[in-house]
Write a protein that holds these residues in place. Structure first.
Motif, short mmCIF file in Angstrom:
data_model
loop_
_atom_site.label_atom_id
_atom_site.label_comp_id
_atom_site.label_asym_id
_atom_site.label_seq_id
_atom_site.Cartn_x
_atom_site.Cartn_y
_atom_site.Cartn_z
N MET A 114 0.84 -1.26 -0.02
CA MET A 114 0.25 -0.05 -0.07
C MET A 114 0.84 1.24 -0.07
O MET A 114 0.51 2.33 -0.31
N ASP A 115 2.05 1.20 0.64
CA ASP A 115 2.77 2.39 0.49
C ASP A 115 3.52 2.49 -0.81
O ASP A 115 3.36 3.93 -1.11
N LEU A 116 3.46 1.76 -1.71
CA LEU A 116 3.96 2.22 -3.16
C LEU A 116 2.93 2.66 -3.87
O LEU A 116 2.94 3.63 -4.77
N ILE A 117 1.67 2.42 -3.54
CA ILE A 117 0.42 3.00 -4.05
C ILE A 117 0.31 4.43 -3.69
O ILE A 117 -0.01 5.47 -4.58
N ASN A 118 0.50 4.60 -2.32
CA ASN A 118 0.31 6.06 -1.72
C ASN A 118 1.70 6.86 -2.46
O ASN A 118 1.26 7.98 -2.77
N ARG A 119 2.74 6.38 -2.62
CA ARG A 119 3.95 6.95 -3.23
C ARG A 119 3.67 7.45 -4.65
O ARG A 119 3.75 8.49 -5.18
N ALA A 120 2.72 6.24 -5.49
CA ALA A 120 2.43 6.97 -6.94
C ALA A 120 1.34 7.92 -6.76
O ALA A 120 1.38 8.72 -7.96
N LEU A 121 0.43 7.86 -6.02
CA LEU A 121 -0.78 8.96 -5.97
C LEU A 121 0.15 10.09 -5.64
O LEU A 121 -0.18 11.13 -6.26
N GLU A 122 0.98 10.35 -4.71
CA GLU A 122 1.53 11.43 -4.40
C GLU A 122 2.40 12.10 -5.60
O GLU A 122 2.49 13.41 -5.79
N PHE A 123 3.35 11.13 -6.17
CA PHE A 123 4.04 11.49 -7.45
C PHE A 123 3.10 12.12 -8.52
O PHE A 123 3.51 13.11 -9.10
N GLU A 124 1.93 11.57 -8.72
CA GLU A 124 0.80 12.13 -9.56
C GLU A 124 0.46 13.38 -9.26
O GLU A 124 0.23 14.31 -10.25
N GLN A 125 0.33 13.87 -8.29
CA GLN A 125 0.08 15.15 -7.75
C GLN A 125 1.19 16.17 -7.78
O GLN A 125 0.60 17.47 -7.75
N GLU A 126 2.35 15.81 -8.13
CA GLU A 126 3.37 16.75 -8.07
C GLU A 126 3.25 17.74 -9.11
O GLU A 126 2.84 17.28 -10.07
N LYS A 127 3.83 19.19 -8.84
CA LYS A 127 3.73 20.15 -9.91
C LYS A 127 4.92 20.02 -10.87
O LYS A 127 5.93 19.62 -10.35
N ARG A 128 4.93 19.99 -12.04
CA ARG A 128 5.93 19.95 -13.10
C ARG A 128 6.18 20.89 -14.03
O ARG A 128 5.88 20.88 -15.05
N LYS A 129 6.68 22.22 -13.39
CA LYS A 129 6.84 23.49 -14.06
C LYS A 129 8.23 23.84 -14.16
O LYS A 129 9.04 23.72 -13.30
N SER A 130 8.62 24.14 -15.32
CA SER A 130 10.03 24.59 -15.41
C SER A 130 11.06 23.89 -14.94
O SER A 130 11.64 24.18 -14.01
N LEU A 131 11.15 22.48 -15.63
CA LEU A 131 12.06 21.55 -14.98
C LEU A 131 13.25 21.50 -15.86
O LEU A 131 13.55 21.93 -17.03
N SER A 132 14.29 21.29 -15.05
CA SER A 132 15.64 21.22 -15.77
C SER A 132 15.68 19.73 -16.44
O SER A 132 14.98 18.69 -16.06
N THR A 133 16.72 19.41 -17.17
CA THR A 133 17.05 18.48 -18.06
C THR A 133 17.26 17.18 -16.77
O THR A 133 16.55 15.95 -17.13
N SER A 134 17.79 17.43 -15.90
CA SER A 134 18.21 16.29 -14.96
C SER A 134 16.85 16.14 -14.00
O SER A 134 16.66 14.93 -13.70
N ASP A 135 16.05 17.11 -13.72
CA ASP A 135 14.89 16.94 -13.15
C ASP A 135 13.94 15.73 -13.89
O ASP A 135 13.18 15.12 -13.54
N ARG A 136 13.82 16.34 -15.27
CA ARG A 136 13.02 15.32 -16.20
C ARG A 136 13.63 13.87 -16.11
O ARG A 136 12.85 13.09 -16.05
N VAL A 137 14.85 13.47 -16.19
CA VAL A 137 15.53 12.25 -16.22
C VAL A 137 15.34 11.58 -14.74
O VAL A 137 14.61 10.57 -14.92
N ARG A 138 15.14 12.47 -13.62
CA ARG A 138 14.69 11.77 -12.41
C ARG A 138 13.44 11.55 -12.49
O ARG A 138 13.08 10.38 -11.88
N ILE A 139 12.40 12.29 -12.88
CA ILE A 139 11.00 11.96 -12.96
C ILE A 139 10.71 10.87 -13.77
O ILE A 139 9.82 10.08 -13.15
N SER A 140 11.50 10.84 -15.03
CA SER A 140 10.95 9.71 -15.75
C SER A 140 11.55 8.31 -15.07
O SER A 140 10.63 7.33 -15.32
N ARG A 141 12.75 8.53 -14.49
CA ARG A 141 13.11 7.08 -14.16
C ARG A 141 12.18 6.78 -12.47
O ARG A 141 12.04 5.51 -12.37
N GLU A 142 11.77 7.76 -11.85
CA GLU A 142 10.98 7.27 -10.64
C GLU A 142 9.70 6.85 -11.11
O GLU A 142 9.33 5.90 -10.59
N ALA A 143 9.04 7.61 -12.29
CA ALA A 143 7.69 6.96 -13.01
C ALA A 143 7.91 5.60 -13.33
O ALA A 143 7.11 4.55 -12.94
#
Length: 75
Positions: free
Chosen positions: A1-30
């Motif tokens: 259930m912890d993984l489901i909660n992490r996924a729901l929190e990840f889904e709600q994060e704001k993603r504005k004006s990201l650097s390339t490294s932020d995009r890579v990190r987000i992609s890997r986390e997803a």
């Protein structure tokens, strides 16, 4: 259930004006969240988990499309 909660929190994060490294990190986390949820889904066959995975996949695809950039046009 912890993984489901992490996924729901990840889904709600704001993603504005990201650097390339932020995009890579987000992609890997997803990707890691999707793979983890997939293991849970294989055991439970719960449709709500599949819905979460689909939404995360859309986010991941948008981020990766931006990472890859536009293709060069042949002239």
């Amino acid at each position: 259930m912890d993984l489901i909660n992490r996924a729901l929190e990840f889904e709600q994060e704001k993603r504005k004006s990201l650097s390339t490294s932020d995009r890579v990190r987000i992609s890997r986390e997803a990707k890691s969240l999707i793979l983890g949820l997939n293991e849970i889904y294989k055991q439970n066959k719960d449709q709500s988990i599949m819905d979460i995975m689909k939404r995360l996949t859309v986010i991941k695809q948008k981020i990766e499309k931006r990472l890859k950039g536009r293709p060069l046009t042949a002239s």
